[in-house]
Design an enzyme around this catalytic site. Structure first.
Site, short mmCIF file in Angstrom:
data_model
loop_
_atom_site.label_atom_id
_atom_site.label_comp_id
_atom_site.label_asym_id
_atom_site.label_seq_id
_atom_site.Cartn_x
_atom_site.Cartn_y
_atom_site.Cartn_z
N HIS A 373 -40.13 23.41 16.14
CA HIS A 373 -39.61 22.09 16.54
C HIS A 373 -38.12 21.92 16.31
O HIS A 373 -37.61 20.80 16.47
CB HIS A 373 -40.34 20.98 15.81
CG HIS A 373 -41.77 20.81 16.22
ND1 HIS A 373 -42.17 19.99 17.23
CD2 HIS A 373 -42.89 21.41 15.76
CE1 HIS A 373 -43.48 20.05 17.37
NE2 HIS A 373 -43.94 20.92 16.49
N LYS A 563 -33.78 6.04 16.29
CA LYS A 563 -34.26 7.36 15.86
C LYS A 563 -33.77 7.58 14.44
O LYS A 563 -32.96 6.80 13.94
CB LYS A 563 -33.76 8.47 16.78
CG LYS A 563 -32.29 8.35 17.19
CD LYS A 563 -31.90 9.42 18.21
CE LYS A 563 -32.09 8.99 19.64
NZ LYS A 563 -32.96 9.87 20.42
N ARG A 564 -34.25 8.65 13.80
CA ARG A 564 -33.73 8.95 12.47
C ARG A 564 -32.21 9.08 12.51
O ARG A 564 -31.64 9.56 13.49
CB ARG A 564 -34.34 10.27 11.96
CG ARG A 564 -35.77 10.13 11.51
CD ARG A 564 -35.92 9.13 10.40
NE ARG A 564 -35.40 9.64 9.15
CZ ARG A 564 -36.16 10.05 8.14
NH1 ARG A 564 -37.47 9.98 8.21
NH2 ARG A 564 -35.61 10.51 7.03
N LYS A 569 -27.62 13.71 15.81
CA LYS A 569 -28.06 12.72 16.81
C LYS A 569 -26.91 11.78 17.20
O LYS A 569 -27.01 11.01 18.15
CB LYS A 569 -29.23 11.91 16.27
CG LYS A 569 -30.50 12.74 16.06
CD LYS A 569 -31.64 11.88 15.55
CE LYS A 569 -32.88 12.67 15.16
NZ LYS A 569 -33.71 13.04 16.31
N THR A 674 -38.51 12.56 22.06
CA THR A 674 -39.66 12.01 22.76
C THR A 674 -39.45 10.53 23.06
O THR A 674 -40.06 10.00 23.98
CB THR A 674 -40.95 12.20 21.94
OG1 THR A 674 -40.65 11.90 20.58
CG2 THR A 674 -41.48 13.60 22.05
N LYS A 678 -40.24 7.72 26.33
CA LYS A 678 -40.84 6.39 26.21
C LYS A 678 -39.99 5.34 26.93
O LYS A 678 -40.52 4.47 27.64
CB LYS A 678 -41.01 6.02 24.73
CG LYS A 678 -41.99 6.94 24.01
CD LYS A 678 -41.94 6.84 22.49
CE LYS A 678 -42.67 8.04 21.88
NZ LYS A 678 -42.42 8.21 20.44
C1 GL2 Z 1 -38.41 17.42 15.92
C2 GL2 Z 1 -37.23 17.48 16.89
O1 GL2 Z 1 -36.04 17.21 16.22
C3 GL2 Z 1 -37.37 16.57 18.10
O2 GL2 Z 1 -36.35 16.84 19.02
C4 GL2 Z 1 -38.72 16.79 18.76
O3 GL2 Z 1 -38.90 15.89 19.82
C5 GL2 Z 1 -39.83 16.63 17.73
C6 GL2 Z 1 -41.19 16.91 18.31
O4 GL2 Z 1 -41.23 18.17 18.88
O5 GL2 Z 1 -39.64 17.54 16.65
N1 GL2 Z 1 -38.30 18.48 14.96
C7 GL2 Z 1 -38.37 18.03 13.70
O6 GL2 Z 1 -38.34 18.70 12.68
N2 GL2 Z 1 -38.47 16.69 13.73
C8 GL2 Z 1 -38.47 16.26 15.02
O7 GL2 Z 1 -38.56 15.10 15.36
N3 GL2 Z 1 -38.60 15.90 12.63
#
Ligand code: GL2
Length: 830
Positions: A373, A563-564, A569, A674, A678
């Site tokens: 991820h 988002k975080r 980001k 994601t 949305k």
């Molecule tokens: C993440 C990615 O940063 C994000 O881009 C992705 O959409 C999600 C789900 O695949 O996974 N990887 C990660 O470690 N986090 C995410 O949100 N916390």
């Protein structure tokens, strides 16, 4: 099957006693009143909204249990191949509304609740979010559970039942993020889970591992704790299929040490019980970082060991030889967090089932699948060898015994060092991504670009070693149930009316949204579309007013980034852009200002508690907002809000209201994203970089319907090199940005010196390339303003965006996993 003999008592008495799901209003209200009377021991005159919610939730819970039970029995009887989704995070949010919608009972419940003198919306607000996750990765897991159940796939989730979820975020008067615990279970019983006190496993830590002849070993001693199962029911949409999310809670194996207690040593008596309970006490609030915390490693092992014991026990119940294990079981690793499943399954097969090493390895590598991820180096998990040896001595032996690479590249020492499971250094470390990559059948990334980066950067050597066919892509998806039907009921109703099909049809076949395309040309339809957006803005404004006491201008464009908080980001880019806009507005004449399109900018998101720079960004946003919102010259044209304590349920209010949303990571850093999906599903347009799933969204909705800017991934490395070795001052490279930085340094937003460390990340090094992308970012926002002037054209873009988002349903994604990876099939519960 109907053929078996009735097992006990009088069959007709049993059958009379059985109930089915309550679908009519009288039986729903009867069931709610029953729960008020018995489960809650209350009455009509002392029932508040919380009590009414609890009673209604218990009533829905009864229905879910019926479906859940039938589903589990059906799976047990049919013994299909099953998939297990191992995720350390499941960001489920609220369940009540989702369950009612999936059961198709929302209208009936609304009517019943009204008859009982309560308001549905007020009851929905009583539920606390289940926030057992940090961000996208955890929410993705929740979307995949919803899709698995809705597509009638035999999939279970396995996770941990943390006592405390992600912290609650408060913002101090200075704009500082403060963290408070989230005791989400404190309100009493959680109606959405079934405690399974009979389903327990012992999990060992520490001790010694003595090798035995034949490759086996005996692991004994150390600490043993109990894993207790809690089952969370996951209803599918318009189907009886109700899957299971099994969450483990840790418990001491032996209550407390009575000898110590009798000897007057109370502290020692409870010590071991405390340390066992601590394992599942808290979700680590970090995102994209790794840290060698023993408790975190304990969590990972505790959860994988309990889950595997459970999976193996279920497999053994069907009495097949272990060589057929991969024909009945697929295990998906959600990132590297559950990688210990690989050595743990080896340990079970070799040490307990006495299967020879080579055969065991075949079983493991045909059962396990791994999703990566992130390619950010700081997020690639590594565990110090001494810690592993101490905590999991047998697993460390197994990891040392996994030697596959040396055979293929004898003598290529650089390559062997790069690929080794163990990284040299002080201390040595186990590279979990390498272990995950070697011990499985398929590796995938989560968007096309990301999967390509996985293949060409972090796992390049492994592609050369194992062949390209093992590496693939499954672009992420989102569930349209929560992220359209539930969060935007009016839009959902308009779509149903327009497509002239039952909503259960298009919600489970999202490509049907394409049929909306011709309606972009229909003025009456556009009017309805725009009116819904407007009411969603008013709903958000109402929320801000009631929670923060602030008034929001609903005649403005709504611009959202949620988002975080993370440097990659680039919330910082956003707030610097806002300040730039503010400075420009200040210089305009009154006549010029009249032509400006008013904008309201929303931010929300949590920063990891130890992430200093991210917290400074929050502080800058909050204080810039304070000054900007108070300025009578500009406040009709620009206001900024930082909404505290971002959560799934806050996202459900924010997303449907947006005109544009921002996904502006440095190219190549956001694996997928994601929330971009949305927003677009709800007709919000995207402002973004050419990164992650933004690229595929633009392909789907048409590039003329998104606002792209910024450098592309291949340029990033060179630009960073230039920043390091041939730095150009910001004043020269990007005067507009330099001006903004100067204003902040000069104290325009107070706290004169406080922001310097944040600003210096841009002035020196600028790893995330704000100076490189600032001008084109501002250019993209100007394009947005221009496009928004033509309201009708804008609404057309909005409609076309929604209409083309079918690909991003998590149903599509989960079916790709099911067909291409797991080889499992839908199995409908009759
Ligand atoms: C993440 C990615 O940063 C994000 O881009 C992705 O959409 C999600 C789900 O695949 O996974 N990887 C990660 O470690 N986090 C995410 O949100 N916390």
């Amino acid at each position: 099957s109907g053929k078996e003999k009735w097992p006990r008592g009088d069959e007709s008495v049993w059958k009379e006693g059985l109930r089915s799901v309550n679908t009519d209003v009288p039986s729903i209200t009867k069931s709610i009143v029953n729960h008020v009377q018995t489960s809650l021991a209350r009455q009509a005159y002392n029932l508040d909204d919380l009590g009414a919610y609890q009673a209604a939730a218990l009533s829905v819970r009864d229905d879910l249990i019926l479906n859940w039970n039938d589903t589990q029995i059906h799976y047990t009887q049919k013994t299909p191949k099953r998939a297990y989704y191992l995720s350390l995070e499941f960001l489920m949010g609220r369940t009540f509304d989702n369950a009612l919608l999936n059961l198709g009972l929302k209208d009936q419940y609304r009517e019943g609740i009204t008859k009982l003198g309560f308001n549905m919306e007020d009851l929905l607000e009583q539920e606390r979010d289940a926030a057992l996750g940090n961000g996208g990765l955890g929410r993705l897991a929740a979307c995949y559970l919803d899709s698995s159940a809705s597509q009638e796939l035999p999939v279970w989730g396995y996770g941990l039942r943390y006592q405390y979820g992600i912290f609650q975020q408060l913002i101090s008067p200075e704009g500082q993020q403060l963290e408070q615990p989230d005791p989400w279970l404190a309100g009493g019983e959680n109606p959405w889970e079934l405690p399974r006190l009979d389903v327990t496993y012992e999990v060992r830590f520490y001790g010694t591992a003595d090798r035995l002849p034949g490759g086996r070993a005996l692991w004994q001693g150390g600490q043993e704790v109990l894993a207790v199962a809690y089952d969370v029911m996951v209803p599918g949409c318009y189907t009886k299929n109700t899957n299971n999310l099994r969450l483990w809670e840790s418990k001491p194996k032996r209550g407390f040490d009575l000898n110590s207690f009798n000897a007057g040593d109370y502290e020692h008596a409870v010590e071991s019980s405390n340390s066992a309970a601590a394992i599942t006490s808290v979700l680590y609030p970090n995102d994209h970082t790794t840290f060698g915390k023993e408790l975190r490693l304990k969590q990972q092992y505790f959860w994988t060991a309990a889950s595997l014991a459970d999976i193996v026990r279920r497999f053994k119940n069907i009495a097949k030889p272990f060589s057929e294990f991969p024909d009945y079981v697929a295990i998906q690793l959600n990132d590297t967090h559950p990688t210990l499943a690989i050595p743990e399954l080896m340990r079970i097969l070799v040490d307990e089932e006495e299967i020879p090493w080579g055969k065991a390895w075949d079983i493991v590598t045909n059962t396990v699948f791994y999703t990566n991820h992130t390619v950010l180096p700081e997020a690639l998990e590594k565990w110090p060898v001494p810690l592993m040896e101490h905590l999991l001595p047998r697993h460390m032996q197994i990891i040392y015994d996994i030697v596959t690479v040396e055979k293929k590249f004898p003598g290529d020492r650089d390559r062997l060092a790069r690929m080794s499971l163990i990284e040299e250094g002080f201390p040595k470390q186990v590279r979990m991504a390498h272990l995950a990559c070697i011990g499985n059948r398929k590796v995938n990334g989560v968007a096309e670009l990301h999967s390509e980066l996985v293949r060409t950067t972090i796992l390049k050597d492994f592609v050369e070693f194992e062949g390209l066919s093992k590496f693939s892509n499954v672009t992420n998806g989102i569930t349209p149930r929560r992220w359209l039907d539930q969060c935007n009921p009016e839009l959902s109703a308009l779509i149903t009316k327009t497509l002239k099909v039952d909503k259960s049809v298009w919600l489970k076949d999202l490509e049907r949204l394409k049929e909306l395309l011709p309606y972009a040309e229909d003025a009456a339809f556009r009017k309805e579309w725009a009116a819904i957006k407007q009411r969603n803005k008013e709903r958000l404004a109402h929320h801000v007013e009631t929670t923060l006491g602030l008034t929001v201008n609903t005649n403005a464009m709504f611009d959202v980034q949620i988002k975080r908080l993370h440097e990659y980001k680039r919330q910082t880019l956003n707030i610097l852009g806002v300040i730039h806009r503010y400075l420009k507005l200040k210089q305009m004449s009154a006549a010029e200002r009249k032509k400006v399109n008013p904008r309201v900018v929303f931010f929300a998101g949590k920063a990891a508690p130890g992430y200093y720079i991210a917290k400074l960004t929050i502080r800058l946003i909050v204080n810039a907002a304070r000054i900007i919102n108070a300025d009578p010259d500009t406040r009709d044209l620009l206001t900024v809000y930082f909404l505290p304590d971002y959560s799934v349920s806050l996202a459900e209010v924010l997303i449907p209201s947006s005109d544009i949303s921002q996904h502006i990571s440095t190219a190549g850093t956001e694996a997928s994203g994601t929330s971009n999906m949305k927003f677009c599903l709800n007709g919000g347009l995207l402002v973004g970089t050419v990164d992650g799933a933004n690229i595929e969204i633009a392909e789907a909705v048409g590039e003329n319907n998104v606002f792209f800017f910024g450098h592309l991934t291949p340029a990033v490395e060179d630009l960073r090199y230039q920043h390091m070795y041939r730095p150009v001052p910001v004043e020269e490279k990007c005067p507009a940005l330099a001006n903004v930085l100067d204003k902040i340094s000069g104290g325009m937003f107070g706290d004169r010196e406080v922001y310097e460390p944040l600003l210096n990340t841009i002035r020196q090094g600028d790893f995330y390339l704000l100076t490189d992308d600032f001008d084109s970012y501002i250019g993209a926002l100007d394009m947005v303003d221009k496009a928004y002037l033509d309201k009708e054209e804008w609404i057309k873009k909005s409609i076309r965006t929604t209409a083309n988002m079918g690909k991003f349903s998590s149903d599509r994604a989960i079916l790709e996993y099911a067909e291409s990876f797991w080889s499992i099939e839908p199995i409908k519960v009759p």
